[in-house]
Design an enzyme around this catalytic site. Sequence first.
Site, PDB file in Angstrom:
ATOM      1  N   ASN A  82       0.874  -1.184   0.000  1.00  0.00           N
ATOM      2  CA  ASN A  82       0.000   0.000   0.000  1.00  0.00           C
ATOM      3  C   ASN A  82       0.906   1.227   0.000  1.00  0.00           C
ATOM      4  OD1 ASN A  82      -1.813   2.044   0.460  1.00  0.00           O
ATOM      5  ND2 ASN A  82      -2.278   1.437   2.576  1.00  0.00           N
ATOM      6  N   TRP A  83       1.014   1.852  -1.163  1.00  0.00           N
ATOM      7  CA  TRP A  83       1.949   2.982  -1.278  1.00  0.00           C
ATOM      8  C   TRP A  83       1.390   4.268  -0.685  1.00  0.00           C
ATOM      9  CZ3 TRP A  83       4.168   2.589  -7.003  1.00  0.00           C
ATOM     10  CH2 TRP A  83       4.844   1.369  -7.133  1.00  0.00           C
ATOM     11  N   LYS A  84       0.118   4.254  -0.324  1.00  0.00           N
ATOM     12  CA  LYS A  84      -0.525   5.444   0.270  1.00  0.00           C
ATOM     13  C   LYS A  84      -0.328   6.666  -0.638  1.00  0.00           C
ATOM     14  CE  LYS A  84       0.163   3.395   4.752  1.00  0.00           C
ATOM     15  NZ  LYS A  84       0.157   3.553   6.185  1.00  0.00           N
TER      16      LYS A  84
ATOM     17  N   HIS B  41      -9.399   0.947   4.901  1.00  0.00           N
ATOM     18  CA  HIS B  41      -8.134   1.163   5.609  1.00  0.00           C
ATOM     19  C   HIS B  41      -8.378   2.128   6.766  1.00  0.00           C
ATOM     20  CE1 HIS B  41      -4.017   2.364   6.461  1.00  0.00           C
ATOM     21  NE2 HIS B  41      -3.626   1.285   5.806  1.00  0.00           N
TER      22      HIS B  41
ATOM     23  N   GLU C  94      -6.818   4.524   7.786  1.00  0.00           N
ATOM     24  CA  GLU C  94      -6.591   5.936   7.449  1.00  0.00           C
ATOM     25  C   GLU C  94      -7.772   6.536   6.701  1.00  0.00           C
ATOM     26  OE1 GLU C  94      -2.753   5.521   5.560  1.00  0.00           O
ATOM     27  OE2 GLU C  94      -1.893   4.928   7.482  1.00  0.00           O
TER      28      GLU C  94
ATOM     29  N   GLU D 142      -5.291  -5.157  10.673  1.00  0.00           N
ATOM     30  CA  GLU D 142      -4.278  -4.109  10.853  1.00  0.00           C
ATOM     31  C   GLU D 142      -4.564  -3.331  12.136  1.00  0.00           C
ATOM     32  OE1 GLU D 142      -2.381  -2.989   6.869  1.00  0.00           O
ATOM     33  OE2 GLU D 142      -4.086  -1.676   7.145  1.00  0.00           O
TER      34      GLU D 142
ATOM     35  N   GLY E 119       2.451   2.197  10.616  1.00  0.00           N
ATOM     36  CA  GLY E 119       3.367   3.316  10.406  1.00  0.00           C
ATOM     37  C   GLY E 119       4.093   3.759  11.671  1.00  0.00           C
TER      38      GLY E 119
ATOM     39  N   SER F  30       3.527  -2.234  10.325  1.00  0.00           N
ATOM     40  CA  SER F  30       4.977  -2.230  10.495  1.00  0.00           C
ATOM     41  C   SER F  30       5.638  -3.564  10.135  1.00  0.00           C
ATOM     42  CB  SER F  30       5.354  -1.792  11.913  1.00  0.00           C
ATOM     43  OG  SER F  30       4.893  -0.475  12.155  1.00  0.00           O
TER      44      SER F  30
ATOM     45  N   GLY G  56       2.840  -1.007   4.284  1.00  0.00           N
ATOM     46  CA  GLY G  56       2.955   0.395   3.901  1.00  0.00           C
ATOM     47  C   GLY G  56       4.416   0.767   3.674  1.00  0.00           C
ATOM     48  N   GLY G  57       5.059   1.250   4.728  1.00  0.00           N
ATOM     49  CA  GLY G  57       6.425   1.786   4.640  1.00  0.00           C
ATOM     50  C   GLY G  57       7.409   0.919   3.873  1.00  0.00           C
TER      51      GLY G  57
HETATM   52  C1  PEP Z   1      -0.592   0.002   5.913  1.00  0.00           C
HETATM   53  O1  PEP Z   1      -0.492   1.025   5.277  1.00  0.00           O
HETATM   54  O2  PEP Z   1      -1.589  -0.709   5.738  1.00  0.00           O
HETATM   55  C2  PEP Z   1       0.478  -0.355   6.843  1.00  0.00           C
HETATM   56  C3  PEP Z   1       0.374  -1.472   7.495  1.00  0.00           C
HETATM   57  O3  PEP Z   1       1.529   0.523   6.946  1.00  0.00           O
HETATM   58  P1  PEP Z   1       2.977   0.195   7.625  1.00  0.00           P
HETATM   59  O4  PEP Z   1       3.454  -1.086   7.038  1.00  0.00           O
HETATM   60  O5  PEP Z   1       3.826   1.361   7.256  1.00  0.00           O
HETATM   61  O6  PEP Z   1       2.738   0.080   9.093  1.00  0.00           O
END
Ligand code: PEP
Length: 270
Positions: free
Chosen positions: A9-11, A95, A97, A182, A188, A228, A249-250
């Site tokens: 997930n590049w957000k 999500h 967010e 999640e 994040g 994470s 994500g990251g």
């Molecule tokens: C996400 O964006 O769904 C996520 C889990 O981000 P991260 O891996 O950065 O925690």
Amino acid sequence: MRKPVMAGNWKMNCNNDEAKELADGVVARGGQVEDALVILCPPATALTTVNDSIKNSNVKLGAQNMFWEQSGAYTGELSADMLLSCGCEYVIIGHSERRGRFGSVDEEDAEALAAIFGDTDETVNRKVVAALAAGLKPIICCGELLSERQAGSTDDVVASQVKAALEGVSEADAANVIIAYEPVWAIGTGEVCDADEANRVCGMVRGVVAEVFNEDVADSMQILYGGSVKPNNVEGLMEQEHIDGGLVGGASLDAESFGTLIAVAADSAK
Ligand code: PEP
């Protein structure tokens, strides 16, 4: 046997040049992998760019959100059909967010202010139903806030999100659903949920899916952990019985890191 999944997930990251470079890097490292399902979810502006990069690979394309109506006066929204026309097979829905649980325009705090998008269990369900009807496979996100975990209500919160999201979904369509657990406090933050605990909650989600449908649907549904996930913790997560992959994500923003995650996911199939 459930195929392991690694979804990035590049957000809100990557303009088109950056998206091409990153997608090309992922394809170079994991594009021919067959033992894991690899999905890239770039921002909507980069969907066609990424689709071009992955066209001769096994990597699949996903969007980060969609609206449930097919067309109309919904400024700024994207329909399932539009996403399909960009090459998407998957779409992330609900999500944290995008859920409106912790944001208000009155907030001073930048993070809380960003979380005003307002998805609820009801809108998540509408999006899931619309995605499936159009032929897109939803990656449904669920997860508790830190305060909910501290109050001991993790299982109640997550179970009710999952039940609400699956309302009205047929058993046949359930075969096209992926669920991502999640925990919001792990996204994040660098704070990964302990692998045993992530497995326990993913197992609980599988139980909810069995209640909603039946054991066969639950046994074949891919349930991911997100929060994470990094090259240094992915092995412990992928070893778990109920964790079929990661929504990342990251670490998905770096082709080398994501390549490692793909390799570990693919190895876990053996
Ligand atoms: C996400 O964006 O769904 C996520 C889990 O981000 P991260 O891996 O950065 O925690």
